[in-house]
Design a protein around this motif. Structure first.
Motif, mmCIF file in Angstrom:
data_model
loop_
_atom_site.group_PDB
_atom_site.id
_atom_site.type_symbol
_atom_site.label_atom_id
_atom_site.label_comp_id
_atom_site.label_asym_id
_atom_site.label_seq_id
_atom_site.Cartn_x
_atom_site.Cartn_y
_atom_site.Cartn_z
ATOM 1 N N UNK A 203 0.822 -1.211 0.000
ATOM 2 C CA UNK A 203 0.000 0.000 0.000
ATOM 3 C C UNK A 203 0.853 1.257 0.000
ATOM 4 N N UNK A 204 2.163 1.127 -0.160
ATOM 5 C CA UNK A 204 3.026 2.292 0.072
ATOM 6 C C UNK A 204 2.716 3.447 -0.881
ATOM 7 N N UNK A 205 2.420 3.164 -2.145
ATOM 8 C CA UNK A 205 2.138 4.253 -3.081
ATOM 9 C C UNK A 205 0.828 4.944 -2.739
ATOM 10 N N UNK A 206 -0.172 4.148 -2.369
ATOM 11 C CA UNK A 206 -1.449 4.719 -1.967
ATOM 12 C C UNK A 206 -1.295 5.568 -0.715
ATOM 13 N N UNK A 207 -0.482 5.074 0.203
ATOM 14 C CA UNK A 207 -0.255 5.784 1.459
ATOM 15 C C UNK A 207 0.427 7.125 1.177
#
Lengths: 289, 349
Positions: A203-207
Motif C-alpha cells: 500500500x506504500x504508493x497509496x499511502x
C-alpha cells in the motif's frame, strides 16, 4: 460490382458523429477556461510577488513574521499529517479487512470533515475548548492553552484533513484482499512482520498519495485555522492567514511572496501526484495479470 | 503426519458450511476433497491450515491438539487458489519469505537460505525465474512458485486450494502429473481441494466427496466411481443417466412400464435409477424393458453418442448414451435399452 465501387468516407474514423469543428470548439473552450481561471491567476501570483525584483521578494520572505508563519505552518502540517497517517491507516485497515456492525456508519463519519464547511469545523473546537465552551473552564483551571495556540491549530487542521489518508487506502486495501496476509501468516510470520513485509509495501504508493494530498491541504487550510488561531502576529499566524493580513494592509509584494510559496507547494504536489498515480496504476495492472 | 478431524461444525451466519464432519487422514497420503462450490471443502481445508476456526469439534495432528496453535505454528504449507504470491517481491524472495521470518534462534544464515531457495526452485524446475516478479510469470509458473514457497519451511502437511483451477486445460494436465510425481518424491501428507472430478480421481490416493457441508463418501478413486454410496455421488462423479422409477414388490417401473431389471437391496417406493452412459446397452426392440427412438447420433473415436427419446408413457424423456461403434445407429430407429450396470437410490426429495 467492381472492388473500387466503395470508398471509405474521409471524415469518418470511428463511431462518433460530432463534426470536427464541434470537437475543436469543445477543446478550445476547455483550454480557455483553464487559462482564465487557473493558469492566469497562478502567473499573476508569481508576477506580483516578483514585481519589485528578487531582492524585495527575498526580503519579504525573511521578515520575522513570515518566517514565524512558515515555521508554524510546517509544524502544524507535520503534526496533523503524522496523526492522520496513523489514524488513517488504522481506519482503512479496520474498514477493509474486518466485518463489523456499524461499518457503514464509520465510513460515513470518516467522510464527515469533507462535507462540513471548514469554518464550522473550527467553530466546533471553539465551542468545545473556548472560555465559555464545554471543556473551557476545566482547561483554564489546569492552565492548558489549546485555543489561539499551536495545539488548537493542529487539532483543527487534523480534523479537516482526516479523510485523505484513509480515503486513499480503503479502496486499495479492499481490492487487495487478505490472501497475501494469510499466506504470510501461514508461512510463520508474526503480525508485525506481516504488516511491515507484506501489507505496507503493497500500500506504500497509496499511502504516499494520501499523505501528499493531506499535507497540501494541511498547509493551505484557511477557514478552520482562522477561527481557532486568534491571529496573533508572529505567533499563531499560518501562511494562509498571513497572506490575508498582509493583503489587507496593502503589502502586496509581501502577500504575494508568501502566496507564491503556497502556489509552489501546489505545483510540486501536482507533479508528485501525477507520478504517484502512475505508480498506483502500474501496481493495479500488475495485479490484473 | 496424520490428521484427525472430529465433529467439525462451522457456520457463517445462517449458512452452515460444515455439519459434523469426521475425517482421518493418514501420514503421507495424497487426499482430494471433492465437491461442488458451497460444499464446505475449502472451509475444511482452511480449518486444517488454521486460517479459519471451527465453531466446535476438534482437529489434531499426530494426536496433538492443532486448534491450540495458530496458522504459523502448525507447520502447514498452504497453496492459495490464486497463489497469493507477494507481488512486490521477486520469485526468490517469495520462496525465501518463510525462512526469513523464522525466529532468530532457529533462522538460517543467508548462505543457507540462498542454498535452500535454489534447491526448491530446482525442484519446481524454475530456477531461471528467480529474479522475476510474480506479474511476469504465467499461471502455471506462479502455481509452482507458490508450491515452492509453501515447501520452503519443510511443512509436515501440504494443503492446496483448487491448485489447478485457474489454469488452461493443457497446463493443468501437465501439472497434475507433476504434482503426483512430486508427492512420490517428498511424501508429505497432502490435501487438495477441487471441484473437478477428473482431477480428484486422477491425482489422489483417496477421494472425499462432499456436499452441503457433509461428507458423502470416502474411498479410493475407483470405489467412488464404481460404487457410489449416495445418489449425490453417483450424479456428481462421472456422467449419469438418472430416471425416476417406482418400485413395488421387487418390480421397477418407469412411468408404469416395468423395466425387467432386478431391484437390488429391496428398496420400495419412488426411487432414482442411475446408469452410466456407457452402461446402457442397445438391444433389439421388444426385449421387455426400456425402449426409445434414436433422435440424433454423433460419432467420434471409438464411440457413438446418441440422444434417445424414451417411450416412458408420460411425455418424452431424452437420454444421452455412449454406444460402441460395432453397430451404427440411425436416427428414427427404435431400439431397446438394457442397463448393464445400474444403481438405485431411494428418492429423498
Amino acid at each position: 460490382m467492381s472492388e473500387a465501387a466503395f470508398t471509405i468516407p474521409l471524415d469518418r474514423t470511428d463511431a462518433r458523429t460530432e463534426p470536427r469543428w464541434v470537437r475543436g470548439l469543445l477543446i478550445g473552450l476547455c483550454g480557455l477556461f483553464l487559462t482564465v481561471f487557473i493558469v492566469l491567476p497562478l502567473t499573476i501570483v508569481f508576477a506580483e510577488a516578483l514585481a519589485r525584483g528578487g531582492q524585495a521578494y527575498l526580503a519579504a520572505l525573511t521578515e520575522p513574521e513570515a518566517l514565524s508563519a512558515i515555521k508554524l505552518t510546517l509544524t502544524v502540517a507535520a503534526i496533523s499529517v503524522g496523526l492522520n497517517l496513523v489514524f488513517g491507516l488504522i481506519a482503512a485497515w479496520a474498514v477493509a479487512k474486518f466485518e463489523f456492525p456499524g461499518k457503514t456508519l464509520l465510513i460515513t463519519l470518516i467522510d464527515l470533515p469533507f462535507s462540513v464547511s471548514p469554518v464550522i469545523s473550527g467553530l466546533v473546537f471553539v465551542l468545545l475548548f473556548g472560555g465559555q465552551g464545554f471543556l473551557g473552564p476545566w482547561l483554564q483551571d489546569n492552565d492548558i492553552q489549546l485555543l489561539f495556540a499551536l495545539p488548537g491549530i493542529a487539532l483543527a487542521t487534523t480534523f479537516v484533513t482526516f479523510p485523505f489518508v484513509s480515503r486513499a487506502l480503503i479502496p486499495l486495501m479492499q481490492e487487495q484482499g487478505t490472501a497475501e496476509e494469510e499466506a504470510a501468516l501461514s508461512l510463520g510470520a508474526s503480525g508485525l512482520q506481516t504488516f511491515f513485509r507484506v501489507t505496507l509495501p503493497n500500500i506504500k504508493w497509496g499511502l504516499l498519495y494520501g499523505v501528499l494530498l493531506c499535507n497540501a491541504r494541511a498547509m493551505g487550510e484557511f477557514g478552520a485555522v482562522s477561527v481557532v488561531s486568534g491571529h496573533i502576529r508572529g505567533e499563531t499566524n499560518t501562511m494562509p492567514l498571513l497572506v490575508e493580513i498582509l493583503y489587507n494592509e496593502y503589502q502586496f509584494v509581501a502577500a504575494f511572496a508568501v502566496a507564491s510559496l503556497l502556489a509552489l507547494l501546489a505545483l510540486i504536489t501536482l507533479v508528485a501526484k501525477t507520478i504517484l498515480e502512475g505508480q498506483l496504476d502500474e501496481g493495479r495492472q500488475a495485479r490484473e495479470h | 503426519m496424520s490428521i484427525e478431524l472430529k465433529n467439525i461444525v462451522k457456520r457463517f451466519g445462517a449458512f452452515s458450511a460444515l455439519n459434523n464432519v469426521d475425517l482421518t487422514i493418514a501420514d503421507g497420503e495424497l487426499l482430494a476433497l471433492l465437491g461442488p462450490s458451497g460444499s464446505g471443502k475449502t472451509t475444511l481445508l482452511r480449518i486444517i491450515a488454521g486460517l479459519d476456526w471451527p465453531d466446535s469439534g476438534s482437529v489434531s495432528f499426530d494426536g496433538e491438539n492443532a486448534l491450540a496453535r495458530g496458522a504459523g505454528e502448525r507447520q502447514v504449507g498452504f497453496v492459495f487458489q490464486h497463489y497469493a504470491l507477494f507481488r512486490h517481491m521477486t520469485v526468490f524472495e517469495n520462496v525465501a519469505f518463510g525462512l526469513r521470518v523464522q525466529p532468530r534462534a532457529i533462522r538460517k544464515d543467508e548462505a543457507s537460505i540462498r542454498a535452500r531457495v535454489k534447491e526448491l526452485l530446482d525442484l519446481v524446475q524454475l530456477d531461471w525465474l528467480a529474479d522475476r516478479y510474480p506479474s511476469q510469470l504465467s499461471g502455471g509458473q506462479r502455481q509452482r512458485i507458490a508450491l515452492a514457497r509453501a515447501l520452503a519451511t519443510e511443512p509436515r502437511i501440504l494443503l492446496l486450494d483448487e491448485p489447478f483451477g485457474a489454469l488452461d486445460a493443457k497446463v493443468r494436465k501437465e501439472l497434475r502429473r507433476w504434482l503426483r510425481s512430486l508427492h512420490e518424491e517428498i511424501h508429505v501428507t497432502s490435501v487438495f481441494v477441487t471441484h473437478d472430478q477428473e482431477e480428484a480421481l486422477e491425482v489422489a490416493n483417496r477421494v472425499v466427496v462432499m456436499d452441503k457441508g457433509r461428507i458423502e463418501q470416502i474411498g479410493k478413486p475407483g470405489e467412488v466411481y464404481d460404487s457410489p454410496a449416495t445418489a449425490f455421488v453417483h450424479g456428481f462423479i462421472g456422467e449419469s443417466i438418472v430416471l425416476p422409477v417406482d418400485i413395488q414388490d421387487g418390480v421397477i417401473r418407469l412411468g408404469g412400464t416395468p423395466l425387467n431389471i432386478a431391484a437390488e437391496c429391496g428398496a420400495a417406493g419412488p426411487s432414482k435409477l442411475f446408469v452410466r452412459r456407457h452402461d446402457m446397452q442397445i438391444s433389439p426392440p421388444g426385449w421387455g424393458g426400456l425402449e426409445g427412438t434414436v433422435r440424433r447420433v454423433r460419432s467420434f473415436g471409438p464411440i457413438q453418442r446418441a440422444d434417445i427419446a424414451l417411450s416412458d408413457g408420460q411425455g418424452e424423456t431424452i437420454i444421452e448414451i455412449d454406444a460402441p461403434r460395432d453397430r451404427e445407429l440411425r436416427s428414427g430407429e427404435v431400439v431397446g435399452l438394457q442397463p448393464r450396470r445400474y444403481r438405485i437410490f431411494a428418492d429423498r426429495t
